[in-house]
Design an enzyme around this catalytic site. Structure first.
Site, PDB file in Angstrom:
ATOM      1  N   GLY A 121      67.176  73.834-103.097  1.00 53.87           N
ATOM      2  CA  GLY A 121      67.400  74.347-104.437  1.00 53.87           C
ATOM      3  C   GLY A 121      68.878  74.439-104.762  1.00 53.87           C
ATOM      4  O   GLY A 121      69.687  74.845-103.921  1.00 53.87           O
ATOM      5  N   GLY A 185      81.268  82.447 -76.103  1.00 55.78           N
ATOM      6  CA  GLY A 185      80.844  83.549 -76.957  1.00 55.78           C
ATOM      7  C   GLY A 185      79.867  84.461 -76.245  1.00 55.78           C
ATOM      8  O   GLY A 185      78.766  84.039 -75.901  1.00 55.78           O
ATOM      9  N   ILE A 189      73.605  85.814 -79.212  1.00 62.13           N
ATOM     10  CA  ILE A 189      73.032  84.500 -78.888  1.00 62.13           C
ATOM     11  C   ILE A 189      73.510  84.037 -77.518  1.00 62.13           C
ATOM     12  O   ILE A 189      72.724  83.540 -76.701  1.00 62.13           O
ATOM     13  CB  ILE A 189      73.399  83.473 -79.974  1.00 62.13           C
ATOM     14  CG1 ILE A 189      72.736  83.839 -81.296  1.00 62.13           C
ATOM     15  CG2 ILE A 189      72.972  82.064 -79.540  1.00 62.13           C
ATOM     16  CD1 ILE A 189      73.183  82.984 -82.471  1.00 62.13           C
ATOM     17  N   GLY A 275      79.674  82.739 -83.693  1.00 60.88           N
ATOM     18  CA  GLY A 275      79.424  83.284 -85.018  1.00 60.88           C
ATOM     19  C   GLY A 275      78.726  82.294 -85.928  1.00 60.88           C
ATOM     20  O   GLY A 275      78.419  81.160 -85.534  1.00 60.88           O
ATOM     21  N   ARG A 276      78.469  82.731 -87.149  1.00 57.53           N
ATOM     22  CA  ARG A 276      77.727  81.920 -88.105  1.00 57.53           C
ATOM     23  C   ARG A 276      78.431  81.952 -89.461  1.00 57.53           C
ATOM     24  O   ARG A 276      79.165  82.895 -89.774  1.00 57.53           O
ATOM     25  CB  ARG A 276      76.286  82.421 -88.237  1.00 57.53           C
ATOM     26  CG  ARG A 276      75.529  82.371 -86.905  1.00 57.53           C
ATOM     27  CD  ARG A 276      74.091  82.839 -87.060  1.00 57.53           C
ATOM     28  NE  ARG A 276      73.302  81.968 -87.901  1.00 57.53           N
ATOM     29  CZ  ARG A 276      72.728  80.834 -87.487  1.00 57.53           C
ATOM     30  NH1 ARG A 276      72.856  80.432 -86.232  1.00 57.53           N
ATOM     31  NH2 ARG A 276      72.012  80.096 -88.329  1.00 57.53           N
ATOM     32  N   ASP A 316      71.860  86.679 -94.709  1.00 54.98           N
ATOM     33  CA  ASP A 316      73.065  86.169 -94.044  1.00 54.98           C
ATOM     34  C   ASP A 316      74.099  85.622 -95.011  1.00 54.98           C
ATOM     35  O   ASP A 316      75.272  85.477 -94.657  1.00 54.98           O
ATOM     36  CB  ASP A 316      72.699  85.050 -93.053  1.00 54.98           C
ATOM     37  CG  ASP A 316      72.084  85.580 -91.769  1.00 54.98           C
ATOM     38  OD1 ASP A 316      71.795  86.789 -91.701  1.00 54.98           O
ATOM     39  OD2 ASP A 316      71.892  84.772 -90.836  1.00 54.98           O
ATOM     40  N   ALA A 324      67.852  89.472 -89.138  1.00 64.69           N
ATOM     41  CA  ALA A 324      66.668  89.095 -89.909  1.00 64.69           C
ATOM     42  C   ALA A 324      66.055  90.299 -90.616  1.00 64.69           C
ATOM     43  O   ALA A 324      65.639  90.211 -91.773  1.00 64.69           O
ATOM     44  CB  ALA A 324      65.636  88.444 -88.981  1.00 64.69           C
ATOM     45  N   HIS A 448      53.564 111.737 -71.364  1.00 61.50           N
ATOM     46  CA  HIS A 448      54.064 111.613 -69.993  1.00 61.50           C
ATOM     47  C   HIS A 448      53.045 110.869 -69.137  1.00 61.50           C
ATOM     48  O   HIS A 448      51.861 111.189 -69.174  1.00 61.50           O
ATOM     49  CB  HIS A 448      54.308 112.996 -69.383  1.00 61.50           C
ATOM     50  CG  HIS A 448      54.758 112.941 -67.951  1.00 61.50           C
ATOM     51  ND1 HIS A 448      56.035 112.577 -67.588  1.00 61.50           N
ATOM     52  CD2 HIS A 448      54.076 113.169 -66.786  1.00 61.50           C
ATOM     53  CE1 HIS A 448      56.136 112.607 -66.269  1.00 61.50           C
ATOM     54  NE2 HIS A 448      54.953 112.959 -65.766  1.00 61.50           N
TER      55      HIS A 448
END
Length: 469
Positions: A121, A185, A189, A275-276, A316, A324, A448
């Site tokens: 889109g 990293g 992830i 990272g993203r 994001d 998420a 318990h």
């Protein structure tokens, strides 16, 4: 040209949940998504379902089963002979889990009468969206929700080829267990994927640029995690600077260590998880005047409104944690605002979870943050080694830590490293949503033996009243 009350661009957790909630509220809703499965058919669910949260958790579970059978079942009196890894079957199961989730979203769209368009889109006008092939449609909407998600950030000079240099996508589909696996990293992830392949037999080395390990977590939890991961065999180097990456039959990473010495890491596969970046390419944001911030995210106010009338953005692709469940909650909130309701979302009560073993979970502020803000506080800490259920499970590493306001006792943060931390953190989230105190948790009867008793004891520990240490 087809008209809708709401058009959602993106079918990930934020997008599909926004579409479902909008439809529940009686709004004529459409969702656009371009993901394709291995069969070429639409694969709703975005990165999370297809190459993120869901497949990674499937592999984490499978690899943990393999490690338990090989190293821990014997102490339970369960002897396993001739243990073998069938990686192809493990990947097949992972793909089946993904497909089940894809199909579940398709079912929910049909149930809620949401119109789906397969393609990408992009804006023609603020209220007009063009959908690429295979749908090839133009939609008009009273409201548009941008939920296009994010993509892995490449390392300059080491672009992803998904064969030797892997993003999260390639890391979930390595055809054989690499003898040596490098990871750049030490975030969520990197730790999760490093854990999967270590359990299956890889020698894993994680290189992290920051000088502190898990700086986003509470120091007590990060310190415990570093100790446990080192014992498991994850080699983690902090404060490194990558100078070059060379790809031939293997990958050679040249880097400067924290002591300024020059080092080389040679590995069979390299996962890059640094990272993203937000997915805004192809939206035609500039063409319609949709404002992006200096980092490329869609600029929104606290209610997820963009600068364009009746155009919203979530997940994001906007500010805030790339989680998420954060995207899902924003999707619900925006759909309800469009319908005229006045919902509320508190970013301080969005939990974070790292699905390693032990799991790591937290909500609210860390002790470092509380201290930096000058807030008077008290803490309560309880180790799982003193929890009866953890002993029965044979999984006693980790702890629970409560941080509470020294004057009001309101819970400011809860931090857990230990078995099922991702499930246990929900109790803390509920308490914080209702402005609960540590005493509130300490006074509640917990079953318990249960792992949740560790939360009770940690909460009591704020007032130095823990019962089991």
């Amino acid at each position: 040209m087809k008209s809708f009350d709401v058009v959602v661009i993106g079918g990930g957790p934020g997008g599909y949940i926004a579409a479902i909630r909008a439809a529940q509220l009686g709004l004529n809703t459409a969702c656009i998504d371009e993901w394709r499965g291995a069969d070429g058919k639409p694969a709703l669910g975005g990165t999370c379902t297809n190459v993120g949260c869901i497949p990674s958790k499937a592999l984490l579970q499978s690899s943990d089963n393999f490690e338990q059978a090989g190293h821990h079942f014997a102490e339970h009196g369960v002897k396993v002979k001739g243990l073998e890894l069938d990686l192809a079957q493990m990947m097949k199961r992972k793909d089946k889990v993904v497909k089940s989730n894809n199909d579940g979203i398709v079912y929910l769209f049909k149930k809620n009468k949401i119109t789906f368009f397969h393609g990408r889109g992009s804006f023609v006008k603020a209220n007009e969206i063009a959908v690429s092939a295979p749908s090839n449609e133009t939609l008009v909407a009273k409201h548009v929700i941008v939920a296009t998600g994010s993509s892995p950030r490449p390392l300059p000079g080491a672009e992803f080829d998904e064969k030797l240099v892997l993003s999260n996508t390639g890391a979930l589909a390595i055809p054989e267990v690499p003898k040596r696996l490098g990871v750049i990293g030490a975030g969520i992830i990197g730790l999760e994927m490093g854990s999967v392949w270590r359990r299956l037999g890889s020698e894993v080395t994680i290189l992290e640029a920051l000088p502190a390990f898990l700086g986003i977590a509470d120091e007590a939890v990060a310190k415990e995690a570093a100790k446990v991961f080192a014992k498991q065999g994850l080699r983690i180097e902090l404060g490194v600077k990558i100078t070059s990456v060379e790809k031939k039959k293997t990958v050679k990473v040249q880097y400067t260590a924290s002591d300024n010495s020059s080092k080389t890491l040679e590995c069979d596969r390299l996962i890059v998880s640094i990272g993203r970046i937000p997915n805004t390419d192809g939206l035609n944001a500039a063409g319609v005047g949709l404002k992006l911030d200096e980092r490329g995210f869609v600029a929104v106010d606290e209610d997820c409104r963009t600068n364009l009338p009746n155009v919203w953005a979530i997940g994001d692709v906007v500010r805030g944690p790339m989680l998420a469940h954060k995207a899902e909650e924003e999707g619900v909130v925006v759909a309800e605002r469009i319908a005229g309701q006045k919902p509320h979302l508190d970013f301080n009560t969005i939990p974070s979870v790292i699905y390693t073993s032990p799991e790591i979970a937290w909500v609210g502020r860390t002790e470092q943050q509380v201290k930096a803000a000058g807030v008077e506080y008290r803490t309560g800490v309880f180790p799982f080694s003193a929890n009866a259920r953890a002993r029965a499970l044979g999984d006693t590493s980790g702890l629970v830590k409560f941080i509470a306001d020294a004057k009001t006792d309101e819970i400011l943060g809860v931090h857990i490293i230990g078995p099922f931390a991702g499930e246990l953190i929900a109790e803390a989230v509920v308490a914080m949503e209702f402005r609960g105190s540590s005493e509130d948790i300490g006074m509640i009867c917990h079953a318990h033996p249960s792992l949740s008793e560790a939360l009770k004891d940690a909460a009591l520990g704020v007032d130095k009243r823990s019962l089991n240490i």
